[in-house]
Each structure stands twice: as C-alpha cells, then as structure tokens.
Design an enzyme around this catalytic site. Structure first.
Site, PDB file in Angstrom:
ATOM      1  N   CYS A 112       0.843  -1.311   0.173  1.00 35.79           N
ATOM      2  CA  CYS A 112       0.093  -0.152  -0.019  1.00 35.79           C
ATOM      3  C   CYS A 112       0.896   1.318   0.089  1.00 35.79           C
ATOM      4  O   CYS A 112       0.317   2.360  -0.411  1.00 35.79           O
ATOM      5  CB  CYS A 112      -1.091   0.169   1.200  1.00 35.79           C
ATOM      6  N   HIS A 261      -2.963   6.853   2.897  1.00 40.50           N
ATOM      7  CA  HIS A 261      -3.773   5.570   2.271  1.00 40.50           C
ATOM      8  C   HIS A 261      -5.002   5.369   2.831  1.00 40.50           C
ATOM      9  O   HIS A 261      -5.416   5.456   4.338  1.00 40.50           O
ATOM     10  CB  HIS A 261      -2.662   4.668   2.767  1.00 40.50           C
ATOM     11  N   ASN A 291     -10.324   0.056   0.578  1.00 38.54           N
ATOM     12  CA  ASN A 291      -8.851   0.097   0.515  1.00 38.54           C
ATOM     13  C   ASN A 291      -8.317  -0.411  -0.970  1.00 38.54           C
ATOM     14  O   ASN A 291      -8.298  -1.562  -1.151  1.00 38.54           O
ATOM     15  CB  ASN A 291      -8.441  -1.063   1.745  1.00 38.54           C
TER      16      ASN A 291
HETATM   17  O1  UT7 Z   1      -3.931  -1.544   3.586  1.00 41.95           O
HETATM   18  C1  UT7 Z   1      -3.254  -2.440   4.515  1.00 41.95           C
HETATM   19  C2  UT7 Z   1      -3.372  -2.011   5.737  1.00 41.95           C
HETATM   20  N1  UT7 Z   1      -4.391  -2.509   6.469  1.00 41.95           N
HETATM   21  C3  UT7 Z   1      -4.999  -1.880   7.506  1.00 41.95           C
HETATM   22  O2  UT7 Z   1      -4.620  -0.750   7.814  1.00 41.95           O
HETATM   23  C4  UT7 Z   1      -5.775  -2.670   8.378  1.00 41.95           C
HETATM   24  C5  UT7 Z   1      -5.661  -2.331   9.930  1.00 41.95           C
HETATM   25  N2  UT7 Z   1      -6.794  -2.892  10.663  1.00 41.95           N
HETATM   26  C6  UT7 Z   1      -8.131  -2.501  10.657  1.00 41.95           C
HETATM   27  O3  UT7 Z   1      -8.308  -1.529   9.945  1.00 41.95           O
HETATM   28  C7  UT7 Z   1      -8.733  -3.106  11.776  1.00 41.95           C
HETATM   29  O4  UT7 Z   1      -8.276  -3.711  12.732  1.00 41.95           O
HETATM   30  C8  UT7 Z   1     -10.076  -3.831  11.144  1.00 41.95           C
HETATM   31  C9  UT7 Z   1     -11.053  -2.934  10.443  1.00 41.95           C
HETATM   32  C10 UT7 Z   1      -9.717  -4.941  10.256  1.00 41.95           C
HETATM   33  C11 UT7 Z   1     -10.673  -4.705  12.366  1.00 41.95           C
HETATM   34  O5  UT7 Z   1     -11.443  -3.925  13.212  1.00 41.95           O
HETATM   35  P1  UT7 Z   1     -11.094  -4.210  14.635  1.00 41.95           P
HETATM   36  O6  UT7 Z   1     -11.852  -3.136  15.591  1.00 41.95           O
HETATM   37  O7  UT7 Z   1      -9.504  -4.414  15.024  1.00 41.95           O
HETATM   38  O8  UT7 Z   1     -11.892  -5.199  15.034  1.00 41.95           O
HETATM   39  P2  UT7 Z   1     -11.278  -6.786  15.587  1.00 41.95           P
HETATM   40  O9  UT7 Z   1     -10.422  -7.387  14.600  1.00 41.95           O
HETATM   41  O10 UT7 Z   1     -10.863  -6.471  16.860  1.00 41.95           O
HETATM   42  O11 UT7 Z   1     -12.680  -7.517  15.582  1.00 41.95           O
HETATM   43  C12 UT7 Z   1     -13.602  -7.376  16.717  1.00 41.95           C
HETATM   44  C13 UT7 Z   1     -14.670  -8.254  16.332  1.00 41.95           C
HETATM   45  C14 UT7 Z   1     -14.425  -9.708  16.278  1.00 41.95           C
HETATM   46  O12 UT7 Z   1     -15.358 -10.475  16.819  1.00 41.95           O
HETATM   47  P3  UT7 Z   1     -15.325 -11.074  18.599  1.00 41.95           P
HETATM   48  O13 UT7 Z   1     -14.033 -11.920  18.389  1.00 41.95           O
HETATM   49  O14 UT7 Z   1     -14.913  -9.642  19.287  1.00 41.95           O
HETATM   50  O15 UT7 Z   1     -16.611 -11.800  18.575  1.00 41.95           O
HETATM   51  C15 UT7 Z   1     -14.449 -10.024  14.724  1.00 41.95           C
HETATM   52  O16 UT7 Z   1     -14.737 -11.400  14.594  1.00 41.95           O
HETATM   53  O17 UT7 Z   1     -15.393  -7.918  15.077  1.00 41.95           O
HETATM   54  C16 UT7 Z   1     -15.623  -9.242  14.491  1.00 41.95           C
HETATM   55  N3  UT7 Z   1     -15.539  -9.108  12.934  1.00 41.95           N
HETATM   56  C17 UT7 Z   1     -16.795  -8.660  12.324  1.00 41.95           C
HETATM   57  N4  UT7 Z   1     -17.891  -8.407  12.652  1.00 41.95           N
HETATM   58  C18 UT7 Z   1     -18.668  -7.992  11.638  1.00 41.95           C
HETATM   59  C19 UT7 Z   1     -14.390  -9.020  12.189  1.00 41.95           C
HETATM   60  N5  UT7 Z   1     -14.962  -8.353  10.970  1.00 41.95           N
HETATM   61  C20 UT7 Z   1     -16.118  -8.471  10.974  1.00 41.95           C
HETATM   62  C21 UT7 Z   1     -17.200  -8.140  10.032  1.00 41.95           C
HETATM   63  N6  UT7 Z   1     -18.440  -7.950  10.405  1.00 41.95           N
HETATM   64  N7  UT7 Z   1     -17.011  -7.689   8.535  1.00 41.95           N
END
Ligand code: UT7
Length: 334
Positions: A112, A261, A291
């Site tokens: 990215c 980004h 993204n």
């Molecule tokens: O370009 C490359 C660079 N990439 C990035 O910059 C991505 C960086 N990371 C992020 O933007 C965030 O970490 C994410 C958007 C990927 C995830 O957000 P988060 O607030 O860190 O969520 P999390 O991974 O801590 O997940 C929280 C909960 C989990 O459920 P439990 O374990 O708390 O029950 C996930 O399973 O959200 C759940 N979850 C979802 N729920 C509904 C994960 N994806 C989804 C989804 N819909 N699409």
C-alpha cells in the site's frame, strides 16, 4: 528537495459497485459494523478487467491531462501487489498499450506504500540527466487475493488504478517534492501475508520443501492481523508525516492537505489526533472505494485535481502504510 512536478493524472474505477449490504449477503456482517469500524460503505470491484488494463486506462487519462506524447516518457514504474503475470511486468504491458517505446519499465512492490515509494524514486531519477518524464501507475485488483468467505478482510478492499505523470519542474515553477521519509519493518511481515506460487519441481521431494515462513495457511489469499496492522498504521502514518514536515522545514499548519492511504477512517483520525492537525485537511474517500492498496492515494489526488480542489502552490502530505510492513510519507508542492 527534488524538482518534480505532477503534470497529469488519471484513474480507472471499475463499474461493479459492491455495497455493505451486498457484503452482508455473502458473509456474517452488516453495514453498521463495517461503517463504524472502517468508514467504508462501498467498494468497486473489477468487472473482469485485468490489472494491466486498469493501469493502462488510468495512464491514458494521465497522458491526455499532461499534454505530452507517450514517446516523451522515459520511465514507467507500476506499483502493484496484484500483477497479472510474473513476467512480463505490468509496466511493460502498459508501455506496449501506450506506445511509450522510449521508456524503461518495471513493477515495484511496496504494497500500500507503493505510490509514495514511486514518487520518491521519481524525484531521484528526475534529478539525473536524460530522464525528463516518468509515468507512475498504481493498479490493483486486490479482489484476486481476497477470500470472500473471510469477513475480517473481504469487506475492506476494493479494486482500481490511478496514474500520474511527473516531470522535472522548470525554473520558476513553484512545484517541488520537498521531502520524503520511507521505511520498512520486516519483522512485522507476518501481520499481512499473501503467498506466491509454491516451490515444486521434479527434483525436490515434497517433504524437503520448507514450511511457510509466516505459518500462513490461506495460500494466495490475504491473511491479516488487523489490530497489529492498525497500531502500526497509526504510528507510522503520524510519525512519517511529522518527520517529512521537519525534513522539509515546514510546520504542520502549513499543509493544505494530508492524503493518507485509505485503509480505515479510524486510523486516519487517530493519526490526525497524534499529529494535532485540523481534521478538515484530511482527505478520506474510503467510503466509496474501500482500500485499493497502492492506488488509494493517487485516486484521491486525481479526484482532487479534477475537481479543482488541489491548486498549484498547495502543500500536500501523502502517507502510505501496509504489507511488508512498509511505510512512507512525502510532502510536495503541487
Ligand atoms: O492496507 C493495508 C493496511 N491494513 C490496514 O490498515 C487494516 C488495519 N486494521 C483495521 O483496520 C482493523 O483492525 C479492522 C477493520 C481490520 C478490524 O477492526 P477491529 O476493530 O480491529 O476489529 P477486531 O479485529 O478486533 O474484531 C472485533 C470483532 C471480532 O469479533 P469478537 O471476536 O469480538 O466476537 C471479529 O470477529 O469484530 C468481528 N468482525 C466482524 N464483525 C462483523 C471482524 N470482521 C467483521 C465483519 N463484520 N466484517
């Protein structure tokens, strides 16, 4: 500082529009989760166009905007993590499409951060004799490496391409590349992985083939430790922009725009708080495009230029972060 001027930009945004509601029909997710956690509402996915085609279309528009002939391009660099071929490079295919026979061509993978790395490279090449015009193309069909049964990644990404023609600024031009800060943290490589083809030939036994360096089990599909990348992104985006401003000897309050980004609006807003900048100068377009990896920054720049929002003389910071892990910032006068 480099005498660099962006003389033309163009983008290709594929037509297939996929809304959050549509994502909710294929994985267990919903619009509220995606919007509140990422700022993304829609993404565009390739309607079948390969990466080279999207890049060539973006490049044609950039050429038209620049007013120069394809034969005047000396170098083509394509940033992509989703090429169509190991060889020929996407850049060579785009050279053929444009008839840019005088350019040398190569692809570059800084995930990215690709466009920021490429702009730095362009500034350095332009400071040497014989190179006057460089075509940078960022083209990504991330959908090729997304597992559409993995809700934690599939809602994030979109496809698209964007191109910029950069030339040596002439005496009297206010345009310049004021500073760049590039870096990588290879020890975080395992946080964002997509695997290439496996080693396999007639003279090696299967049990001699080394296990995956990152214990990555999803093959060529992206696996991401979201929270680790998130923390890296907030830190690297804010630190690199502030370092670039210091290097350029300008105050953060002199920036007209910050074009980060487009991974996640929460990352951008958290980085803005660390940098103590006015949120009004932050460009956020992830709501419509998701993204698009290295294409996300130039898509924003092209849109700003076409809308007349970005004006000659404006100071702009761009900042990329992603797989590698790589990061980088550049400050330029448009
Ligand atoms: O370009 C490359 C660079 N990439 C990035 O910059 C991505 C960086 N990371 C992020 O933007 C965030 O970490 C994410 C958007 C990927 C995830 O957000 P988060 O607030 O860190 O969520 P999390 O991974 O801590 O997940 C929280 C909960 C989990 O459920 P439990 O374990 O708390 O029950 C996930 O399973 O959200 C759940 N979850 C979802 N729920 C509904 C994960 N994806 C989804 C989804 N819909 N699409």
């Amino acid at each position: 500082m480099f005498d660099l001027k962006i003389i033309g930009t163009g983008s290709f945004i594929p037509e297939t529009l996929v809304t959050n509601e549509m994502m909710a029909t294929i994985v267990d997710t919903n619009d509220e989760w995606i919007t509140s956690r990422t700022g993304i509402s829609n993404r565009r996915l390739s309607s079948g166009e390969p990466t080279w085609y999207m890049g060539a279309e973006a490049a044609r528009k950039a050429l038209a905007a620049s007013g120069i002939d394809a034969l005047a391009i000396d170098m083509i660099v394509v940033t992509t993590i989703t090429p169509d071929y190991y060889t020929p490079s996407t850049a060579c295919i785009i050279q053929d499409e444009l008839g840019a026979k005088n350019a040398f061509c190569f692809d570059m993978n800084a995930a990215c951060t690709g466009f920021v790395y490429a702009l730095d490279m362009a500034g350095r090449y332009l400071s040497t004799p014989g190179i006057n015009n460089i075509l940078i193309v960022a083209s990504e069909n991330i959908s090729k490496i997304v597992d559409y049964s993995d809700r934690s990644t599939c809602v994030l990404f979109g496809d698209g391409a964007s191109a910029a023609i950069v030339s040596r600024a002439q005496p009297g031009d206010s345009s310049a590349l004021l500073s760049t800060v590039l870096g990588a943290e290879g020890d975080g490589g395992g946080f964002l992985v997509s695997r290439a083809l496996d080693l396999k030939h007639p003279f090696v036994a299967d049990d001699k083939i080394w296990p995956d360096r990152f214990n990555h089990t999803a093959g060529h599909f992206i696996g991401m430790a979201g929270q680790d990348v998130y923390k890296f992104a907030v830190r690297s985006m804010s630190d690199s922009i502030m370092k670039a401003a210091e290097k350029a000897n300008i105050g953060m309050d002199e920036l007209h725009y910050i074009v980060p980004h487009q991974a996640n609006s929460r990352i951008v807003e958290a980085a803005a708080r660390r940098m103590k900048v006015d949120p009004a100068i932050l460009i956020q377009r992830m709501q419509d495009f998701g993204n698009t990896s290295s294409a996300s920054i130039p898509i924003c720049l092209d849109e700003m230029i076409r809308e007349g929002k970005l004006k000659r003389g404006d100071k702009v910071a761009i900042s990329g972060f992603g797989g590698g892990l790589t990061y980088g910032a550049a400050i330029f006068v448009y």
